[in-house]
Design a protein around this motif. Structure first.
Motif, PDB file in Angstrom:
ATOM      1  N   ARG A 167     -11.760  -0.607  -2.843  1.00 56.39           N
ATOM      2  CA  ARG A 167     -10.329  -0.837  -2.811  1.00 56.39           C
ATOM      3  C   ARG A 167     -10.248  -2.291  -2.116  1.00 56.39           C
ATOM      4  O   ARG A 167     -10.914  -2.785  -1.321  1.00 56.39           O
ATOM      5  N   ARG A 168      -9.328  -2.822  -2.599  1.00 55.04           N
ATOM      6  CA  ARG A 168      -8.660  -4.300  -2.071  1.00 55.04           C
ATOM      7  C   ARG A 168      -7.234  -4.147  -1.427  1.00 55.04           C
ATOM      8  O   ARG A 168      -6.496  -3.320  -2.113  1.00 55.04           O
ATOM      9  N   VAL A 169      -6.881  -4.992  -0.542  1.00 59.44           N
ATOM     10  CA  VAL A 169      -5.712  -4.577   0.006  1.00 59.44           C
ATOM     11  C   VAL A 169      -4.959  -6.214  -0.153  1.00 59.44           C
ATOM     12  O   VAL A 169      -5.158  -7.216   0.340  1.00 59.44           O
ATOM     13  N   PRO A 170      -3.769  -6.239  -0.909  1.00 61.77           N
ATOM     14  CA  PRO A 170      -3.185  -7.555  -1.381  1.00 61.77           C
ATOM     15  C   PRO A 170      -2.604  -8.204  -0.242  1.00 61.77           C
ATOM     16  O   PRO A 170      -2.136  -9.307  -0.054  1.00 61.77           O
ATOM     17  N   ASN A 171      -1.847  -7.165   0.746  1.00 60.20           N
ATOM     18  CA  ASN A 171      -0.982  -7.516   1.895  1.00 60.20           C
ATOM     19  C   ASN A 171      -1.650  -6.862   3.118  1.00 60.20           C
ATOM     20  O   ASN A 171      -1.014  -5.752   3.511  1.00 60.20           O
ATOM     21  N   PRO A 172      -2.598  -7.478   3.722  1.00 54.09           N
ATOM     22  CA  PRO A 172      -2.972  -6.763   4.816  1.00 54.09           C
ATOM     23  C   PRO A 172      -2.081  -6.478   6.054  1.00 54.09           C
ATOM     24  O   PRO A 172      -2.054  -5.597   6.909  1.00 54.09           O
ATOM     25  N   LEU A 206      -1.804  11.759   5.499  1.00 50.10           N
ATOM     26  CA  LEU A 206      -0.805  10.808   5.444  1.00 50.10           C
ATOM     27  C   LEU A 206      -1.282   9.287   5.557  1.00 50.10           C
ATOM     28  O   LEU A 206      -0.969   8.347   4.975  1.00 50.10           O
ATOM     29  N   PHE A 207      -2.581   9.197   6.406  1.00 51.91           N
ATOM     30  CA  PHE A 207      -3.035   7.773   6.439  1.00 51.91           C
ATOM     31  C   PHE A 207      -3.796   7.559   5.109  1.00 51.91           C
ATOM     32  O   PHE A 207      -3.716   6.384   4.508  1.00 51.91           O
ATOM     33  N   LEU A 208      -4.348   8.434   4.254  1.00 52.17           N
ATOM     34  CA  LEU A 208      -5.075   8.355   3.207  1.00 52.17           C
ATOM     35  C   LEU A 208      -3.782   7.808   2.050  1.00 52.17           C
ATOM     36  O   LEU A 208      -4.059   6.966   1.283  1.00 52.17           O
ATOM     37  N   ARG A 209      -2.759   8.435   2.175  1.00 46.50           N
ATOM     38  CA  ARG A 209      -1.777   8.171   0.965  1.00 46.50           C
ATOM     39  C   ARG A 209      -1.068   6.717   1.412  1.00 46.50           C
ATOM     40  O   ARG A 209      -0.749   5.873   0.604  1.00 46.50           O
ATOM     41  N   VAL A 210      -0.790   6.368   2.498  1.00 48.93           N
ATOM     42  CA  VAL A 210      -0.507   4.847   3.039  1.00 48.93           C
ATOM     43  C   VAL A 210      -1.671   3.974   2.545  1.00 48.93           C
ATOM     44  O   VAL A 210      -1.379   2.798   1.862  1.00 48.93           O
ATOM     45  N   LEU A 211      -2.904   4.174   2.917  1.00 42.29           N
ATOM     46  CA  LEU A 211      -3.759   3.403   2.144  1.00 42.29           C
ATOM     47  C   LEU A 211      -4.022   3.289   0.929  1.00 42.29           C
ATOM     48  O   LEU A 211      -4.265   1.903   0.286  1.00 42.29           O
ATOM     49  N   ASP A 212      -3.702   4.196  -0.043  1.00 43.46           N
ATOM     50  CA  ASP A 212      -3.874   4.330  -1.443  1.00 43.46           C
ATOM     51  C   ASP A 212      -2.520   3.342  -1.765  1.00 43.46           C
ATOM     52  O   ASP A 212      -2.621   2.692  -2.643  1.00 43.46           O
ATOM     53  N   SER A 213      -1.458   3.511  -1.336  1.00 49.96           N
ATOM     54  CA  SER A 213      -0.360   2.954  -1.381  1.00 49.96           C
ATOM     55  C   SER A 213      -0.153   1.291  -1.376  1.00 49.96           C
ATOM     56  O   SER A 213       0.285   0.709  -2.193  1.00 49.96           O
TER      57      SER A 213
END
Length: 219
Positions: A167-172, A206-213
């Motif tokens: 996974r990559r994060v566009p807005n860290p 909940l952490f997993l959902r946030v990371l995925d979002s």
């Protein structure tokens, strides 16, 4: 010479404390004051503690305290910096653990959360100090800066774990703020219901959902 003056420093090889060279006896004195303050703040409350109470628990006089700290606020900030450094080191060490297997995001979240333990005493201390800082604009700004520094240090660990899981994060920055919000909210729930194991699972979910979002599949 008073006991406080005697404890403020003796000759010998120096030690490094928060970037400042200190003598061995003074470094020990400083740590004992920090340990005593932790217990005093947790039991009595930050706003109800005095310098004298901290000194009594540590076994020193006011002279020892003021040779190391200018106030209880400065002592708390030193305590926070020390605990944050230990937490960040534990979180970074997750990257080197043999069971940090790519493709297992839940395990990665559990590993990072294990480095940020649910600590009832520390929660009480930080909550009361936050309320105190909200009444002091200058102190509030110091806390904001410290929080941002911690998030900036922790974010690379999270991003590395995300990359390992494809996974990559566009807005860290946005992800960091969201994770702090989830952490603080679920921490309160877990402390209020310590005997409810489902809350721990909900916290990870909940952490997993946030990371995925806040992330997307890496190219």
């Amino acid at each position: 010479m008073s006991r406080g003056d005697d404890e403020s420093g003796l000759s010998g090889d120096g030690a490094e404390v928060n970037g400042v060279k200190t003598r061995p006896r003074r470094a020990e004195t400083r740590q004992r004051l920090l340990d005593a303050a932790f217990d005093a703040f947790a039991e009595e409350g930050f706003g109800r503690c005095s310098v004298e109470q901290v000194c009594e628990r540590a076994g020193f006089t006011r002279g020892a305290f003021y040779s190391n700290f200018t106030s209880l606020e400065e002592l708390f900030l030193a305590m926070w910096e020390q605990r944050s450094a230990a937490m960040l080191a534990d979180a970074a060490a997750v990257l080197d653990t043999p069971d940090g297997v790519p493709g297992d995001p839940r395990r990665a979240v559990e590993q990072v959360l294990a480095a940020v333990p649910i600590d009832d005493k520390w929660f009480r201390i930080t909550s009361e100090f936050t309320a105190h800082a909200l009444r002091n604009p200058a102190l509030r700004q110091v806390m904001v800066a410290r929080e941002e520094a911690i998030a900036a240090a922790l974010t690379p660990v999270v991003l590395t774990l995300m990359r390992r899981n494809g996974r990559r994060v566009p807005n860290p920055t946005a992800l960091g703020r969201a994770l702090v919000a989830v952490h603080d909210g679920t921490l309160t729930q877990c402390l209020l219901e310590p005997d409810n194991p489902s809350l721990r699972d909900y916290r990870v979910d909940l952490f997993l959902r946030v990371l995925d979002s806040y992330s997307e599949p890496a190219p």
